[in-house]
Write an enzyme that holds these catalytic residues in place. Structure first.
Site, mmCIF file in Angstrom:
data_model
loop_
_atom_site.group_PDB
_atom_site.id
_atom_site.type_symbol
_atom_site.label_atom_id
_atom_site.label_comp_id
_atom_site.label_asym_id
_atom_site.label_seq_id
_atom_site.Cartn_x
_atom_site.Cartn_y
_atom_site.Cartn_z
ATOM 1 N N ARG A 2 -35.132 -26.532 -12.107
ATOM 2 C CA ARG A 2 -35.726 -25.197 -12.297
ATOM 3 C C ARG A 2 -35.008 -23.890 -12.951
ATOM 4 N NH1 ARG A 2 -40.417 -23.855 -9.813
ATOM 5 N NH2 ARG A 2 -41.642 -25.648 -9.252
ATOM 6 N N HIS B 11 -45.939 -6.558 1.694
ATOM 7 C CA HIS B 11 -45.955 -8.016 1.787
ATOM 8 C C HIS B 11 -44.619 -8.542 1.824
ATOM 9 C CE1 HIS B 11 -46.570 -12.245 1.571
ATOM 10 N NE2 HIS B 11 -46.165 -12.244 0.497
ATOM 11 N N GLU C 39 -33.665 -11.122 1.328
ATOM 12 C CA GLU C 39 -32.527 -12.017 0.707
ATOM 13 C C GLU C 39 -31.587 -10.997 -0.112
ATOM 14 O OE1 GLU C 39 -35.334 -14.102 -1.954
ATOM 15 O OE2 GLU C 39 -34.273 -13.163 -3.689
ATOM 16 N N ILE D 182 -53.436 -12.027 -0.501
ATOM 17 C CA ILE D 182 -51.997 -11.239 -0.957
ATOM 18 C C ILE D 182 -51.803 -10.628 -2.354
ATOM 19 C CG2 ILE D 182 -49.545 -11.782 -0.696
ATOM 20 C CD1 ILE D 182 -51.025 -11.676 1.885
ATOM 21 N N HIS E 108 -47.867 -23.042 0.569
ATOM 22 C CA HIS E 108 -46.783 -23.898 -0.060
ATOM 23 C C HIS E 108 -47.276 -25.123 0.050
ATOM 24 C CE1 HIS E 108 -44.724 -20.430 1.828
ATOM 25 N NE2 HIS E 108 -44.249 -20.420 0.517
ATOM 26 N N GLU F 277 -31.145 -28.263 -22.079
ATOM 27 C CA GLU F 277 -31.148 -29.682 -22.434
ATOM 28 C C GLU F 277 -31.425 -30.580 -21.167
ATOM 29 O OE1 GLU F 277 -29.035 -27.551 -23.559
ATOM 30 O OE2 GLU F 277 -29.118 -27.786 -26.021
ATOM 31 N N GLU G 117 -54.612 -10.751 -10.255
ATOM 32 C CA GLU G 117 -53.143 -10.791 -10.926
ATOM 33 C C GLU G 117 -53.223 -12.011 -12.267
ATOM 34 O OE1 GLU G 117 -49.910 -11.181 -8.412
ATOM 35 O OE2 GLU G 117 -50.711 -10.168 -6.762
ATOM 36 N N CYS H 252 -42.620 -12.640 2.070
ATOM 37 C CA CYS H 252 -42.916 -14.007 2.059
ATOM 38 C C CYS H 252 -41.620 -14.621 2.927
ATOM 39 C CB CYS H 252 -42.987 -14.470 0.638
ATOM 40 S SG CYS H 252 -43.053 -13.625 -0.707
ATOM 41 N N GLU I 190 -45.480 -13.994 6.154
ATOM 42 C CA GLU I 190 -45.514 -15.444 6.149
ATOM 43 C C GLU I 190 -45.575 -15.880 7.889
ATOM 44 O OE1 GLU I 190 -43.460 -17.938 3.555
ATOM 45 O OE2 GLU I 190 -42.892 -19.429 4.984
HETATM 46 N N1 GLN Z 1 -48.936 -10.130 -4.875
HETATM 47 C C1 GLN Z 1 -48.177 -11.376 -5.292
HETATM 48 C C2 GLN Z 1 -49.052 -12.467 -5.275
HETATM 49 O O1 GLN Z 1 -49.953 -12.685 -4.555
HETATM 50 C C3 GLN Z 1 -47.033 -11.452 -3.928
HETATM 51 C C4 GLN Z 1 -46.129 -12.700 -4.437
HETATM 52 C C5 GLN Z 1 -44.767 -12.587 -3.600
HETATM 53 O O2 GLN Z 1 -44.624 -11.994 -2.596
HETATM 54 N N2 GLN Z 1 -44.073 -13.534 -3.764
HETATM 55 O O3 GLN Z 1 -48.386 -13.575 -5.979
HETATM 56 ZN ZN ZN Z 2 -45.319 -14.047 -0.334
#
Ligand code: GLN
Ligand code: ZN
Length: 772
Positions: free
Chosen positions: A526, A652, A616, A442, A708, A17, A495, A654, A676
């Site tokens: 969020r 990868h 993380e 990516i 971003h 809500e 994707e 980020c 990144e």
């Molecule tokens: N392969 C994913 C993409 O391109 C990687 C996203 C990520 O690492 N947050 O969206």
């Molecule tokens: Zn990423």
């Protein structure tokens, strides 16, 4: 009699809500009064439930319109001058949201992760001559509201030590403690005036590693606050959570401060109980103050019904040492980090649902624990919970013999590729020669409104699967065609079939369940709905091969397979607590390994395994970090180990802080890593070229396009970044790619940005190499 408490409750609403009320207020569709009405309703909802469930200590002031750190900054008057300073408070909620979300003129406060949770807080900004001035309404208003309902609530306040430690802008923020103590003193006085008898001061930053002198500063501030509390006539509960005070040498010192009550997280750090009881019991070093102990025995970070016997064992030990009057029974931390109510999840297999405890069920567990503490015949009270625990232990879901056998048979060599990187690189060069400065992306391409609409239609049943899959194929056609036209070297399928990089795999793996309403707040409005990993993990059938195959059938260029890695899947799920996380990671690694091998068999030259969340997952305390990175890196290695030498493994990540984990990044031994880098002006590469004595030996793609932001970087800008990258690592091992996936961008930004990326690459290829 022991009492029960919670440090905080979920606040987004059982049906989100608050999210919807915020978003419609921000869009100008509803008034501030309507928003405030929803907020009052949400608070009353929590309080009503808590009262009905028999909870003794009920929190107030844990509700937030956006974030508790922002609430604290707002209340203390720590508002940046660029937003108008403390005068911003005159604007009320509009001003508050300006700090949270920014305005046309001013950027918002920065956001970062709250300790090791997936919740994000707003980072207060402090200046050297910072002053504070109190507006206590964030606590006083809900406290009075609860009072009007007949509930003597306990206000929840973030303490000054944690507030300052998590703020930015000052070299030595703790020097401001002296200035803050009187402001907190005034808050305690106002709360006492409003009728509060006790106040919960949250100081989770006490569990972090301490620099020399920090604890002394805290002790001095807390002693001063205790004096203020005494004068005001309120008791202080000092709450710590997310790790143990014992590991950072703070346990005895915190217990010696004479707080009315100290809360310890005994789920993350059960080792604290024994020394805490020794200190507080008669004859102990901190016995004199009669401090109560709040036992955080239920996991506030996870969704599982507790093993009540294990929890009771801790409660019993505490009662034996201190007596029931000095005991509070509680979850380990605020229940903000779990969803509202598991009983509503009627679509989850009842066998599994029985193992779950969200906030509502945890409050019931507290009641059971309390009742059991004084009961002559506990068995009657505990029978149902015991039965559930034992069914869970023996269920076929948690004991898949084939998975167990496979994990049990693993040997050290199963974690290594066949040959070291130089040999693999030679084999890959021979199989698929790529130009210098190879270009790639990516993985994801824009998730357009159209893609989302089709997915929704599939879910609603208005689009059949065949038509949906045909639609996805068309999307892939488009993405492949665009990449060929741009001249990228290693392509992706884009994707379009995934809404989320973890959920997509969780839905196809055995061992995962998905809730309907299991939302938890990530920040502001969020929310995330993490998959629930309840059992042994395996992969019944290929998950991505079909889409990879289709994409590869449309082009001569290599198409990268695209998978999410085991640590990221673990990190973004609610993970079973009946075995170590490392063991669960191994199971996921083997399931993803099956997919790696199927992609390879289907002919994939390059396979990327994303580990966005590896960093993380790092534990808060240094003492625990080595163990984590060891098994986390092992899980990645296991996932890709059997890939042949001539298969190129990408990964990868980020983020751009690698300094303290470089040796582990090296040990991942991916053939190519993309990271990144654009916003740091390639400075992150310093960690890869031995700034800390460790040289990264394999290939690297530092991001040159900040995805971003909707900003399109110019050719010159990208060229400059490429030069900076070449200066650091030379040309031989350098890849060219964006910072991350493109799914959140629109085609309007992506096309020119990628054109510029490729033009910059062509210019660099034509220029003479820069030696590193
Ligand atoms: N392969 C994913 C993409 O391109 C990687 C996203 C990520 O690492 N947050 O969206
Ligand atoms: Zn990423």
């Amino acid at each position: 009699m022991a009492r029960t408490a919670v440090l905080g409750l979920p606040r987004i609403g059982p049906d989100r809500e608050l999210k919807f009320a915020l978003e419609s207020f921000w869009a100008g569709r509803t008034t501030v009064e309507e928003l405030e009405g929803v907020a009052r309703w949400l608070r009353a909802f929590n309080w009503g439930r808590a009262v009905r469930a028999g909870l003794d200590v009920i929190p107030a002031g844990d509700f937030s319109y956006y974030d508790q750190m922002l609430d604290t900054a707002w209340a203390l008057g720590a508002i940046p001058a660029r937003h108008g300073g403390v005068a911003l408070r005159e604007q009320g909620l509009a001003g508050y949201f300006a700090l949270a979300r920014g305005t046309a003129e001013q950027r918002p406060l920065e956001m970062t992760k709250w300790f090791d949770t997936n919740y994000h807080y707003l980072v207060p900004e402090l200046v050297p001559d910072q002053t504070f001035s109190l507006d206590a309404s964030h606590w006083v208003v809900p406290f009075r509201e609860a009072g009007a309902l007949g509930i003597p609530a306990r206000p929840v306040v973030i303490g000054p030590f944690t507030f300052l430690k998590l703020a930015k802008g000052l070299q030595r923020p703790l020097e401001l403690l002296d200035a803050l103590v009187p402001v907190y003193g005034q808050l305690l006085a106002e709360l006492a005036e409003a009728g509060a008898h006790e106040v919960q001061l949250d100081e989770p930053a006490l569990v972090l590693d301490h620099a020399p002198g920090e604890l002394e500063l805290f002790e001095r501030a807390f002693r001063a606050l205790s004096v203020a509390a005494q004068e005001a006539g309120v008791e202080l509960t000092l709450a710590t959570y997310f790790a143990g005070l014992d590991e950072v040498g703070a346990l005895e010192r915190v217990l010696a401060l004479g707080a009315a009550e100290v809360h310890l997280d005994l789920v993350r750090a059960p080792s604290q109980l024994k020394p805490a009881l020794a200190a507080l019991a008669d004859g102990g070093a901190a016995a004199g103050s009669r401090t109560r102990l709040s036992l955080g025995v239920l996991d506030g970070r996870n969704v599982w019904a507790a093993d009540l016997d294990a929890a009771l064992d801790m409660v019993d030990r505490a009662t034996a040492a201190l007596g029931t009057d000095r005991i509070t029974i509680a979850p380990s931390c605020s229940l903000l980090h779990v969803p509202y109510e598991a009983a509503r999840e009627t679509a989850i297999d009842p066998e599994v649902r029985d193992w779950l405890a969200f906030a509502a069920e945890k409050v019931s567990e507290l009641r059971t624990l309390k009742t059991a503490t004084g009961a002559v015949k506990r068995d009657v009270l505990l029978a149902a919970a015991r039965e559930s625990t034992s069914r869970r232990r023996t269920s076929k879901h948690t004991n898949d013999a084939a998975v167990r056998e496979r994990v049990g048979a693993l040997a050290a060599a199963d974690y290594d590729r066949a040959a070291p990187f130089p040999q693999r690189r030679a084999a890959q060069d021979e199989r698929r020669p790529l130009p210098q400065l190879p270009t790639t992306t990516i993985g994801s391409f824009p998730q357009t409104p159209e893609i989302r609409a089709r997915r929704r239609e599939l879910r609603d049943g208005t689009l059949d699967r065949v038509a949906y899959e045909r639609f996805l194929e068309q999307q892939i056609d488009g993405v492949v065609e665009v990449q060929e036209r741009l001249g990228l070297d290693v392509l992706v399928h884009g994707e379009p079939e995934r809404n989320d990089m973890v959920e997509y795999f969780g839905e196809q793996l055995a061992g995962f369940a998905f809730s309907a309403s299991g939302w938890v707040q990530s920040y502001g409005s969020r929310c995330v709905k993490p998959p629930i990993l309840y059992g042994d993990v395996s992969r019944p059938a290929p998950m991505t091969v079909r889409w990879w195959q289709y994409a590869q059938s449309r082009t001569e260029k290599p198409v990268k397979g695209m998978l999410t890695g085991p640590v990221t899947i673990l990190q973004w799920s609610f993970v079973r607590d009946d075995q170590p996380r490392s063991e669960t990671a191994t199971q996921i690694a083997l399931a993803i390994q099956d997919e790696v091998l199927d992609l390879e068999r289907a002919g994939a030259f390059a396979i990327q395994v994303d580990e966005a969340a590896l960093r993380e997952g790092l534990p808060l305390q240094r003492a625990q970090q080595d163990d984590y990175v060891r098994w986390a890196v092992d899980a990645f290695r296991l996932t890709v180990a059997p890939a042949r030498n001539e298969t190129q493994v990408h990964t990868h990540m980020c983020y751009s802080e690698f300094n303290d984990i470089m040796e582990h990044i090296v040990r991942l031994d991916a053939d190519v890593i993309s990271i990144e880098a654009s916003r740091s002006d390639m400075e992150v590469l310093d960690a890869f070229v031995g700034a800390d004595g460790i040289e990264y030996p394999n290939e690297i793609g530092p991001g040159v396009y900040d995805i971003h932001s909707p900003r399109v970087p110019s050719v010159q800008e990208i060229e400059r970044l490429l030069e900076l990258a070449e200066q650091r690592i030379g040309r031989e091992r350098l890849w060219i790619n964006p910072d991350c996936g493109l799914k959140t961008r629109s085609w309007d930004d992506v096309m020119p940005a990628l054109e510029h990326l490729l033009e910059a690459t062509r210019r660099r290829r034509a220029a003479s190499p820069i030696a590193a």
